[in-house]
Design an enzyme around this catalytic site. Structure first.
Site, short mmCIF file in Angstrom:
data_model
loop_
_atom_site.label_atom_id
_atom_site.label_comp_id
_atom_site.label_asym_id
_atom_site.label_seq_id
_atom_site.Cartn_x
_atom_site.Cartn_y
_atom_site.Cartn_z
N GLU A 58 0.81 -1.25 0.02
CA GLU A 58 0.07 0.05 0.07
C GLU A 58 0.79 1.22 -0.03
OE1 GLU A 58 -1.27 1.61 3.70
OE2 GLU A 58 -1.26 -0.34 4.46
N LYS A 120 -5.94 10.32 0.78
CA LYS A 120 -5.94 9.12 1.41
C LYS A 120 -7.13 8.36 0.59
CE LYS A 120 -6.29 6.23 5.64
NZ LYS A 120 -6.40 6.45 7.14
N VAL A 140 -5.71 -0.04 2.79
CA VAL A 140 -5.80 -1.49 2.49
C VAL A 140 -6.97 -1.94 1.56
CG1 VAL A 140 -6.50 -3.83 3.80
CG2 VAL A 140 -4.83 -2.20 4.91
N SER A 174 -14.33 -0.71 9.44
CA SER A 174 -13.56 -0.40 8.46
C SER A 174 -13.78 -1.06 7.27
CB SER A 174 -11.83 -0.76 9.09
OG SER A 174 -11.05 -0.77 7.76
N ALA A 175 -13.77 -0.18 6.01
CA ALA A 175 -14.06 -0.86 4.73
C ALA A 175 -12.99 -1.97 4.68
CB ALA A 175 -13.80 0.45 3.79
N LYS A 193 -5.27 -3.29 15.13
CA LYS A 193 -4.71 -2.79 16.45
C LYS A 193 -5.56 -3.07 17.79
CE LYS A 193 -2.95 1.10 13.81
NZ LYS A 193 -3.02 0.66 12.49
#
Length: 700
Positions: A58, A120, A140, A174-175, A193
């Site tokens: 990435e 982003k 990601v 999160s996507a 995390k």
């Protein structure tokens, strides 16, 4: 009937795609032929073409993770780790609206220098960034999506996003997780995390059908912490084992990603404890400052780095490098396993193909003729009863032979069964077939007759003035000769014969083929030569019959109770298609078979050639007849000799390859058109790729 037609069409479409990949270089299907604003770095493109291991990386960590030049230096070092472990790195980013799969040094430096000026970019942002020709650093989710588009299966990152704590109020998921559920890319990471809701993250991944593997660990890692305290669903201890799972997932077409959690190395885990405390404090500060969405991660990275006085950044870099090492080893193992599997498949495939080619090849029974064409010199009129200065051209011909040569040029070599004399002409014909690469094992030389010769004299305009056909030898193509090839006929993919052979041979061919339910095609050849088959009541022993309009009228007349011409069909360019369909229906009805051996269903299709008016296909399913007209393409006719034979050859080539009957007609018409445009009766321009291109064009 309609449902069966749809199923046949779907099967044919699949066969067209398979054939295209086999014979058309650089073929891409119509669904993937959209021109994308994408550049694949040459090193990456070459690796993908050759099946070498490629690892996606990435770019958000470069643009938003650290300042320049540290971000550039780190990116270079991570790529070096990938290369040191036998793989090719492909850092993914969007620069000036162009997707880059792999970055050269100049582009990598540009991305690093842009830093936070880069958007982003998650999946949802891709269309906007590209349309605005902006710069985007991939997350990601977007890296997975773009890697999959490029054909990359392994992606290395630091950690994945997950379900945030308090999700019942924030709905913050999160996507990354939804992308993992719909994109078949394996993400090598240090887990999620610890600030996230790990149990709910694991539950969400399960719901999405995402495989989660702990690499050499029982519990799923949590980024700086090697143990989140929550079990990983699966544990694997070798890169080879992980690679095998990835390969199985692709084979099963699961179309979802996988997560391989790699714990932070033990020597770095102790130093990670302060990072976890700093992360928890930074998260509290983010909440108090109402920092949300895409701004959370950059804030946390910067704030944790400040609280740990730069130690978190060092640990993060070390963690990414470790993941890159493991990910590259997995990619290398996957590549190695695929090569071994491909090698094994190729060996087995070659053996099977060789056996299948011999066992299921088409069989053609018919005429092999030496064509001799005489014509006066240019601008010289033909004068009767004296010699004329001119030229003689000798060539290989005969209906059955032309059909076989056409199929061979298109890529399918049939067994041609025919006869020739023990003379110079016969040897010349055999040598010409050998020179083309065709098998001649079915050509029988006989001492009881001369090789068949067709001698035509053309006038000054190129039209035939007179012709003599010495075809007496074809009486030797009889039942005993045909029976010598019983095993080949019984195992053929399709059998075709022309009207030149003896009626006893026609009967033997039909009996042998029908006993094994092998499809049979009859090329009518001429009015005189098609009627013996009708009188012998063999029409119900056929699967396909291919007459021209004149032959159709003659057959329908012979089959009708009145025994006279059934109806007027008009002339070329002014056809009465309704009457032609009525005649074709008479032949189809006469060919109906209700109790054939081994499920043989009798005559199912009639293919009527109508010159410039195209082709009429009549198909009978359970005595329900459907007609389809295929228009001929406008073309400048150079020579019509052999066009009908090549139509049959193209048809049989397509049928052997599993295409629908309609697609077979299209392929045959393309072969005929190529012949019309050539001086040759079977031109070298006939190729499987050209026939297939015509089929694909017809189906658009």
């Amino acid at each position: 009937g309609g449902q069966q037609t749809k199923m046949e069409g779907a099967r044919s479409a699949r066969r067209v795609a398979v054939l295209a990949r086999q014979i058309v270089p650089n073929y891409v299907s119509s669904t993937s032929s959209i021109q994308l604003p994408m550049v694949v770095e040459p090193e990456v493109a070459e690796a993908l073409r050759n099946g070498r291991p490629v690892v996606a990386l990435e770019s958000t960590i470069i643009s938003h993770g650290m300042p320049y030049p540290q971000n550039f230096e780190t990116a270079v070092e991570v790529e070096q780790v990938v290369r040191a472990n036998g793989a090719v790195p492909a850092t993914i980013a969007i620069l000036d609206g162009i997707i880059h799969i792999g970055l050269n040094t100049e582009s990598l430096r540009k991305l690093a220098q842009l830093g936070h000026k880069c958007h982003k970019c998650s999946r949802r942002d891709l269309a906007y960034i590209i349309s605005q020709r902006a710069n985007g650093a991939t997350t990601v989710a977007s890296t997975m999506y773009l890697a999959h588009m490029a054909g990359i299966e392994i992606f290395v990152t630091g950690g994945i996003g997950g379900v945030h704590r308090g999700v019942e109020e924030s709905m913050d998921i999160s996507a990354d997780l939804t992308e993992l559920g719909r994109t078949p890319v394996t993400v090598i990471c240090a887990g999620a995390k610890s600030i996230l809701d790990i149990p709910r993250t694991m539950e969400y991944l399960e719901t999405q059908g995402v495989g989660v593997i702990g690499f050499r660990c029982d519990n799923f890692p949590a980024f700086f912490s090697p143990d989140s305290g929550h079990p990983a669903p699966l544990r694997l201890d070798t890169v080879e084992a992980v690679a095998a799972v990835i390969d199985s997932s692709k084979t099963l077409r699961l179309n979802s990603g996988m997560v391989v959690g790699v714990p932070i190395p033990a020597d770095q885990a102790a130093a990670a404890e302060p990072m976890e405390r700093a992360t928890a404090q930074a998260l509290q500060e983010a909440n108090s400052k109402n920092i949300k969405g895409r701004e959370v991660t950059p804030f946390l990275l910067q704030r944790v780095n400040e609280l740990t006085k730069g130690q978190s950044l060092k640990a993060n870099i070390a963690l990414v490098k470790h993941n890159a090492s493991i990910g590259s080893q997995i990619a290398s193992a996957l590549s190695s396993q695929r090569r071994q599997k491909t090698s094994q498949i190729q060996k087995v495939s070659k053996k099977i193909s060789a056996e299948a080619a011999a066992a299921r090849r088409p069989v053609i029974v018919g005429g092999l003729v030496l064509d001799v064409i005489a014509k006066p010199l240019p601008n010289n009129k033909l004068i009767l009863r004296t010699s004329n200065p001119g030229s003689l051209e000798r060539s290989t011909g005969g209906v059955g032979c032309n059909i076989g040569r056409c199929m061979h040029l298109a890529g399918v070599s049939p067994l041609l069964i025919s006869v020739c004399g023990e003379d110079e002409s016969g040897q010349a014909l055999i040598n010409s077939l050998k020179a083309l690469g065709m098998t001649v094992e079915g050509i029988q030389t006989v001492s009881t007759g001369r090789t068949a010769v067709y001698q035509a004299t053309l006038d000054e305009s190129g039209d035939m003035f007179v012709a003599v056909a010495d075809m007496g030898i074809f009486k030797e193509i009889s039942a005993p000769l045909v029976s010598r090839f019983r095993s080949e006929l019984e195992s053929a993919s399709v059998v075709a014969f022309d009207g030149n052979i003896a009626t006893s041979a026609m009967t033997a061919i039909c009996e042998i083929a029908n006993s094994k339910n092998v499809p049979v095609l009859f090329e009518c050849t001429s009015i005189a030569k098609c009627l013996p088959l009708i009188h012998s009541r063999l029409v119900s022993r056929l699967t396909f019959i291919k007459p021209n309009v004149g032959e159709l009228v003659a057959m329908a007349t012979a089959l009708s109770s009145a025994g006279k011409t059934v109806s007027d069909v008009g002339s070329e360019g002014n056809r009465d298609f309704n009457n032609i369909e009525k005649l074709a229906a008479i032949v189809l009805e006469a060919g109906y078979c209700s109790n054939g051996a081994n499920g043989f269903r009798g005559l199912q299709h009639i293919i009527v050639t109508m010159g410039s008016d195209g082709v009429l296909l009549g198909s009978s399913l359970n005595r329900v007849i459907k007609f389809t007209r295929f228009n001929a393409k406008p073309t400048q006719v150079v020579n019509a000799t052999g066009a009908g034979d090549c139509l049959v050859g193209g048809f049989l080539w397509a049928y052997h390859n599993g295409l629908s009957v309609a697609d077979c007609v299209v392929a045959g018409m393309e072969a005929a058109q190529l012949t019309l445009q050539s001086q040759e009766s079977v031109p070298l321009s006939i190729q499987g790729s050209r026939l297939l291109a015509a089929v694909r064009e017809y189906n658009r």
